[in-house]
Design an enzyme around this catalytic site. Structure first.
Site, PDB file in Angstrom:
ATOM      1  N   THR A  39       0.732  -1.136  -0.166  1.00 15.89           N
ATOM      2  CA  THR A  39      -0.054  -0.141  -0.177  1.00 15.89           C
ATOM      3  C   THR A  39       0.687   1.277  -0.025  1.00 15.89           C
ATOM      4  O   THR A  39       2.049   1.162   0.589  1.00 15.89           O
ATOM      5  CB  THR A  39      -0.810  -0.125   1.234  1.00 15.89           C
ATOM      6  OG1 THR A  39      -1.664  -1.017   1.196  1.00 15.89           O
ATOM      7  CG2 THR A  39      -1.725   1.166   1.706  1.00 15.89           C
ATOM      8  N   ARG A  72     -14.295  -7.578   0.008  1.00 15.33           N
ATOM      9  CA  ARG A  72     -13.397  -7.231   1.105  1.00 15.33           C
ATOM     10  C   ARG A  72     -12.928  -5.593   1.004  1.00 15.33           C
ATOM     11  O   ARG A  72     -12.181  -5.486  -0.119  1.00 15.33           O
ATOM     12  CB  ARG A  72     -12.236  -8.228   1.415  1.00 15.33           C
ATOM     13  CG  ARG A  72     -11.557  -8.075   2.603  1.00 15.33           C
ATOM     14  CD  ARG A  72     -10.074  -7.307   2.271  1.00 15.33           C
ATOM     15  NE  ARG A  72      -9.311  -7.023   3.303  1.00 15.33           N
ATOM     16  CZ  ARG A  72      -8.029  -6.293   3.473  1.00 15.33           C
ATOM     17  NH1 ARG A  72      -7.798  -5.505   2.450  1.00 15.33           N
ATOM     18  NH2 ARG A  72      -7.327  -6.364   4.360  1.00 15.33           N
ATOM     19  N   VAL A  73     -13.173  -5.203   2.090  1.00 14.01           N
ATOM     20  CA  VAL A  73     -12.436  -3.698   2.281  1.00 14.01           C
ATOM     21  C   VAL A  73     -11.479  -3.563   3.323  1.00 14.01           C
ATOM     22  O   VAL A  73     -12.070  -3.985   4.528  1.00 14.01           O
ATOM     23  CB  VAL A  73     -13.284  -2.574   2.157  1.00 14.01           C
ATOM     24  CG1 VAL A  73     -12.700  -1.073   2.582  1.00 14.01           C
ATOM     25  CG2 VAL A  73     -14.206  -2.569   0.841  1.00 14.01           C
ATOM     26  N   GLY A  74     -10.176  -3.341   3.085  1.00 12.81           N
ATOM     27  CA  GLY A  74      -9.262  -3.155   4.365  1.00 12.81           C
ATOM     28  C   GLY A  74      -9.540  -1.633   5.118  1.00 12.81           C
ATOM     29  O   GLY A  74     -10.285  -1.072   5.013  1.00 12.81           O
ATOM     30  N   ASP A  75      -8.337  -1.260   5.846  1.00  9.92           N
ATOM     31  CA  ASP A  75      -8.367  -0.021   6.484  1.00  9.92           C
ATOM     32  C   ASP A  75      -8.120   0.875   5.914  1.00  9.92           C
ATOM     33  O   ASP A  75      -8.362   2.184   6.167  1.00  9.92           O
ATOM     34  CB  ASP A  75      -7.198  -0.584   7.560  1.00  9.92           C
ATOM     35  CG  ASP A  75      -5.981  -0.639   7.199  1.00  9.92           C
ATOM     36  OD1 ASP A  75      -5.702  -1.275   6.344  1.00  9.92           O
ATOM     37  OD2 ASP A  75      -5.034   0.173   7.536  1.00  9.92           O
ATOM     38  N   THR A  97      -0.081   0.988   6.842  1.00  9.37           N
ATOM     39  CA  THR A  97      -0.193  -0.175   6.041  1.00  9.37           C
ATOM     40  C   THR A  97       0.040  -1.369   6.733  1.00  9.37           C
ATOM     41  O   THR A  97       0.782  -1.529   7.949  1.00  9.37           O
ATOM     42  CB  THR A  97       1.131   0.080   5.111  1.00  9.37           C
ATOM     43  OG1 THR A  97       1.133  -1.158   4.101  1.00  9.37           O
ATOM     44  CG2 THR A  97       2.440   0.262   5.850  1.00  9.37           C
ATOM     45  N   GLY A  98      -0.548  -2.702   6.280  1.00  6.45           N
ATOM     46  CA  GLY A  98      -0.499  -3.626   6.902  1.00  6.45           C
ATOM     47  C   GLY A  98      -1.756  -4.433   6.672  1.00  6.45           C
ATOM     48  O   GLY A  98      -2.502  -4.353   6.058  1.00  6.45           O
ATOM     49  N   GLY A 123      -5.131  -5.255   7.266  1.00  6.86           N
ATOM     50  CA  GLY A 123      -6.078  -4.345   7.525  1.00  6.86           C
ATOM     51  C   GLY A 123      -7.051  -4.739   8.408  1.00  6.86           C
ATOM     52  O   GLY A 123      -7.552  -3.698   9.271  1.00  6.86           O
TER      53      GLY A 123
HETATM   54  N1  ASP Z   1      -3.864  -2.384   4.907  1.00  7.94           N
HETATM   55  C1  ASP Z   1      -4.076  -2.809   3.610  1.00  7.94           C
HETATM   56  C2  ASP Z   1      -5.405  -3.616   3.399  1.00  7.94           C
HETATM   57  O1  ASP Z   1      -5.486  -4.393   4.694  1.00  7.94           O
HETATM   58  C3  ASP Z   1      -2.928  -3.586   3.020  1.00  7.94           C
HETATM   59  C4  ASP Z   1      -1.718  -3.183   2.981  1.00  7.94           C
HETATM   60  O2  ASP Z   1      -1.253  -2.011   3.744  1.00  7.94           O
HETATM   61  O3  ASP Z   1      -0.941  -3.618   2.332  1.00  7.94           O
HETATM   62  O4  ASP Z   1      -6.012  -3.341   2.450  1.00  7.94           O
END
Ligand code: ASP
Length: 348
Positions: free
Chosen positions: A215, A243-246, A266-267, A269
């Site tokens: 990200t 699916r939707v992340g953070d 980032t990480g 989510g």
């Molecule tokens: N945080 C993002 C998600 O979960 C992925 C990422 O940061 O690489 O969609």
């Protein structure tokens, strides 16, 4: 007596928070108090052993180009929102990063993109999620913030809105890259293998040999003293069911408030949503008086302790920056008001 106990508790607690947060030495930066723009290009299993010199050079060049694009805006006296947008657009257009072109694939072999932007001065925010044809989702997030009465638009509606705003719409295969496609095939194979072994459902991002997040995000401080934050992503490889992340969720992956800090995460989510990480950082500064580095270290440790891999970048109104992470590496960089650039990839 009660007052003495309370005082002791506050002092002890303060010491504990700051010393544990400081253990995250990977957030060291050379020029505290002078930063105007900080960016990330994702956190994950980024090891020097798995990197070729050419690839490392390309990532560094990508981060530098994004920093320069955002810095140019700040120098010209543009807003922190403009700087965030400029830096993120450069990374969305770069296939190395998991945002815009080069986004990861869903289980069904599609690219579904999420992005958010927030203005620390007004607390206005805009976000899009699950979009498949907007070339630069960060521009759509900005348009939602400035040209609609809403904060978040998803899927087809968001695409329709972006089109009406005159943003560039592309065919979905614009986002395709061979590397990401191969990543999806590996993820599907790995998932099938684990299911066969009876390990049950494995969330995306666990156990794939070459799995990386990726990200992109930016936080900026302009000449007027205003903060802004933005994040853009393709999410996680092999994600399913819309699916939707953070990243596009205000307070989870993205947040900005002039009173505290601008934050982009980032990480993994799901953990960042459950821990409301970006807002938690801000709340620790606002209500507990922690510095941006203490607050950043605290929330990343807490999220990591639950199993949430990842990191964040944060910047306060005085130009203090933090970039903690609990993974092997995080693509990250910062630029001072005088244009001095720092770029890091691994844990140091
Ligand atoms: N945080 C993002 C998600 O979960 C992925 C990422 O940061 O690489 O969609």
């Amino acid at each position: 007596m009660r007052q003495i106990c309370l005082l002791f508790f506050i002092v002890f607690n303060g010491l504990f928070v700051s010393s544990s947060a400081q253990q995250l030495t990977n957030q060291q930066l050379a020029h505290q108090g002078q930063y105007v723009l900080v960016i990330h290009g994702g956190a994950g299993t980024i090891l020097k052993a798995g990197m070729t010199p050419e690839k490392e050079k390309a990532y560094r060049a990508g981060l530098e180009a994004a920093l320069q694009a955002g810095y140019k805006k700040i120098k010209e006296g543009a807003s922190s929102l403009d700087a965030v947008q400029a830096a993120i657009t450069v990374m969305e257009d770069n296939p190395l990063f998991n945002a815009g072109k080069g986004a990861v694939f869903t289980h069904e072999g599609k690219n579904e993109l999420d992005a958010a932007i927030m203005d620390g001065k007004t607390l206005k925010a805009g976000a899009v999620a699950g979009v498949t044809s907007i070339k630069n989702p960060i521009l759509a997030a900005r348009a939602v913030m400035e040209r609609s009465e809403h904060v978040m638009l998803i899927g087809k509606g968001a695409e329709q809105f972006a089109k009406e705003c005159g943003l560039t719409i592309v065919a979905p295969n614009y986002f395709y890259t061979e590397d990401r496609w191969k990543g999806l095939q590996k993820a599907i194979e790995e998932e099938a293998r684990k299911k066969q072994q009876g390990n049950g459902y494995n969330p995306p991002g666990t156990g794939y040999p070459d799995y990386k997040f990726g990200t992109v995000g930016a936080v900026a401080l302009d000449k007027e003293g205003n903060l802004a934050a933005g994040t853009s992503t393709g999410g996680m490889t092999n994600k399913k069911f819309g699916r939707v992340g953070d990243s596009p969720i205000i307070g989870a992956g993205t947040y900005a408030n002039n009173k505290t800090a601008a934050v982009s995460c980032t990480g993994w989510g799901e953990f960042f949503i459950r821990n409301v990480v970006a807002y938690d950082l801000s709340a620790l500064m606002e209500y507990k008086g922690l510095s941006v580095r203490e607050a950043g270290g605290t929330v990343i440790k807490k999220t990591g302790a639950m199993g949430g891999d990842g990191g964040l970048i944060a910047l306060d109104q005085k130009g203090n920056a933090a970039m903690p992470f609990n993974t092997a590496g995080m693509y990250r960089g910062a630029i001072t008001q005088d244009g001095v650039i720092e770029i890091y990839i691994y844990n140091q």
